[in-house]
Design an enzyme around this catalytic site. Structure first.
Site, PDB file in Angstrom:
ATOM      1  N   ASP A 189       0.827  -1.219   0.000  1.00  0.00           N
ATOM      2  CA  ASP A 189       0.000   0.000   0.000  1.00  0.00           C
ATOM      3  C   ASP A 189       0.854   1.259   0.000  1.00  0.00           C
ATOM      4  O   ASP A 189       0.689   2.132   0.859  1.00  0.00           O
ATOM      5  CB  ASP A 189      -0.929   0.011   1.218  1.00  0.00           C
ATOM      6  CG  ASP A 189      -1.677  -1.292   1.398  1.00  0.00           C
ATOM      7  OD1 ASP A 189      -2.223  -1.794   0.405  1.00  0.00           O
ATOM      8  OD2 ASP A 189      -1.710  -1.825   2.527  1.00  0.00           O
ATOM      9  N   GLU A 206     -11.483   0.873  -2.646  1.00  0.00           N
ATOM     10  CA  GLU A 206     -10.836   1.331  -1.413  1.00  0.00           C
ATOM     11  C   GLU A 206      -9.564   2.102  -1.767  1.00  0.00           C
ATOM     12  O   GLU A 206      -9.382   2.516  -2.908  1.00  0.00           O
ATOM     13  CB  GLU A 206     -10.509   0.119  -0.527  1.00  0.00           C
ATOM     14  CG  GLU A 206      -9.660  -0.926  -1.215  1.00  0.00           C
ATOM     15  CD  GLU A 206      -9.483  -2.199  -0.397  1.00  0.00           C
ATOM     16  OE1 GLU A 206     -10.178  -2.364   0.607  1.00  0.00           O
ATOM     17  OE2 GLU A 206      -8.632  -3.021  -0.782  1.00  0.00           O
TER      18      GLU A 206
END
Length: 569
Positions: A46, A223
């Site tokens: 991420d 997301e």
């Protein structure tokens, strides 16, 4: 020898007088003005990036590992140096003294605002936190709770032209009961507290299917949002379609609160690079646009790729777009971003000779305690104390690990064991939900060399112990050698899906030992790794006393002195 080979060799030789020990298992810089992906072969999940002046700073998820929130620096987006961590302990500290697998620090965002660096990160069980620093190398402030909504994930701040700050974020269904939704909420002037009403700006369930390189797909698990503004448009970069099989979506609107229209701007295309998504858009000082994203590589974790990015009709196109339809696909090689500052060919650290400090490559598996290790007791060595803990390493925080540096590599360590209680053990481990280790165990009759395998550690299945040497010396050299292996996976529980979801890549690991540091003898059949919970497999070291060691003897436990940990091709 080619020019590229000479450049690589000179760079490595300049980095250390011990050339053989310091060879890198993976270098993205080709030495000829081009790079190869991934630019970070380790599990920097991420990723988010910000540029300040001529430097780029990257941070990533760290989940249960501490120190957390790694900080990497680069001048060219290709060669990265690990300069520290922004988080010493995960709050609440007592809660995270135990490895909460799958919890802890999820996807962060790093920005530079008001003269300081700011990282917003979520713990899905407690909310969103903020840490700040004047210098990205530290020190960083203690975490401040910005929003305590349970299940908030992937926060990213944005300051509009009028100075008003906002926090955009997603939701984890496992905690919040909802997902596939992007929300927005105001920040106070200091940026350390959300205020006012929470606004839903994107609802994946309500959107029409998106056209991808494999046809129309529903928006699902939308997301990881990042909010930007360009030419009067608000853009939300948000991946969708699941971690392993998804795509990078981008939404745009003339109004901050929407409505937003979305499209797929990067997916697997005709490549083998599954799920290229979630990352950061950065612009170089020369005006070039680039996008860094992760790719889920199973046991090797979420590796970071660098893609060129251009704008076409008000939309970003990321990677290569051979058919010109606006949906890019990942590139394997490319010319490097233009950079005014020179950069040595390098990669994050891995080898460690324990010369008075611990390499930043190392992380514990939970909030650590001061007496777990000692770098002063034996100069030039790392002393790992035999901490009492569960036989199942899945539950152990006193496990010192680091990311896998490449698909093919070796890791060699020399350790000397000084146990004081029956049952103490120490070794070199390839760790995940399945794990295996090779090392020394202290029994009633003295030391033995053992190979231990545990399949289904997360399901608490029993370990299998194989005695290699009934009688072993106190000092041994241990080695693991890894190479990739592809295995078949069953279809996911939803449709449509990407063919890449039908396979996984793991590390096939061969363990070996030496009694003289010269000749190594393989031990047992190769072990095939498994990732952990949201993280790749990790390699590392431990020393341990059995759980339940009596309190009257626990003050007299032994230790393992580690003299070196050398990683190479």
């Amino acid at each position: 020898m080619s020019k590229r080979s000479i450049l690589l060799a000179l760079t490595l030789l300049m980095a250390s007088p011990t050339f053989a020990a310091e060879q890198k298992a993976w270098l993205p810089d080709q030495g000829d003005g081009t790079y190869r992906n991934p630019v970070l072969a380790g599990d920097y999940s991420d990723p988010d990036v910000v540029r300040v002046g001529q430097f780029y700073y990257l941070t990533a998820s760290s989940f249960t590992n501490t120190p957390g929130l790694p900080i990497l620096r680069s001048t060219d987006l290709v060669n990265w140096t690990l300069i520290g961590h922004a988080l010493t302990d995960i709050p609440p500290v007592a809660h995270h003294m135990t490895p909460r697998r799958g919890g802890g620090v999820w996807a962060p965002a790093i920005r530079h605002h008001g003269g300081k660096f700011m990282i917003y990160y979520p713990d899905p069980d407690f909310g969103v936190f903020l840490v700040t620093a004047k210098d990205p190398a530290g020190p960083w402030s203690k975490p401040v709770l910005v929003d305590d909504a349970k299940g908030m994930i992937d926060p990213a701040p944005f300051w509009d032209d009028n100075g008003q700050g906002w926090l955009v974020h997603g939701w984890a269904r496992s905690r919040a009961g909802v997902a596939n939704i992007i929300s927005l909420r105001k920040l106070n002037a200091a940026g350390d507290k959300t205020v006012g009403e929470r606004i839903k700006i994107i609802d994946g369930e309500a959107l029409p299917k998106v056209m991808t390189s494999r046809g129309p797909f529903p928006w699902m698990t939308t997301e990881g949002p990042k909010l930007y503004k360009r030419d009067g448009w608000y853009y939300v970069f948000a991946p969708s379609g699941s971690v392993k099989g998804g795509w990078q979506g981008v939404f745009r609107s003339r109004a901050l609160t929407g409505p937003y229209e979305g499209r797929d701007v990067l997916d697997q295309g005709k490549t083998e690079v599954n799920g290229p998504h979630q990352g950061a858009w950065v612009t170089t000082p020369t005006g070039e646009d680039w996008f860094l994203h992760f790719q889920d590589a199973d046991s090797y974790g979420r590796r970071v790729w660098l893609q060129p990015m251009v704008w076409k009709d008000g939309w970003p196109v990321i990677g290569a777009d051979p058919d010109g339809d606006g949906v890019g696909e990942p590139v394997l090689t490319r010319r490097k971003p233009k950079s005014a500052a020179a950069s040595a060919i390098t990669a994050p650290p891995d080898s460690d000779r324990f010369d008075g400090k611990l390499s930043p490559a190392w992380q514990w598996n939970a909030n650590s305690q001061a007496d777990w290790s000692d770098l002063k007791a034996a100069p030039g060595k790392l002393r790992l104390k035999s901490i009492s803990g569960s036989e199942n390493l899945w539950e152990v925080g006193a496990l010192l690990t680091q990311k896998l540096p490449a698909e093919r590599f070796t890791a060699t360590t020399k350790l000397t064991f000084a146990p004081r209680a029956v049952g103490e053990r120490t070794g070199l481990v390839m760790f995940g939900s399945d794990y295996a280790w090779l090392g020394l165990r202290n029994g009633k009759d003295g030391l033995s060399l053992v190979r231990v395998d545990r399949a289904g550690a997360d399901a608490f299945k029993p370990e299998q112990v194989t005695t290699v040497l009934e009688t072993a010396p106190a000092t041994v050299w241990l080695r693991l050698s890894a190479e990739p292996v592809t295995v078949a996976d069953p279809p996911p529980g939803f449709s449509p899906y990407w063919p890449s979801m039908l396979r996984s890549t793991h590390a096939k690991v061969t363990f070996s030992y030496s009694l003289d540091g010269v000749t190594y003898k393989p031990v047992g059949e190769p072990f095939v790794s498994k990732p952990g919970r949201w993280v790749g497999a990790q390699m590392g070291l431990f020393a341990q006393a059995p759980s339940g060691t009596p309190s009257n003897t626990s003050t007299r436990i032994g230790w393992s002195d580690v003299e070196e940990f050398l990683v190479g091709p």
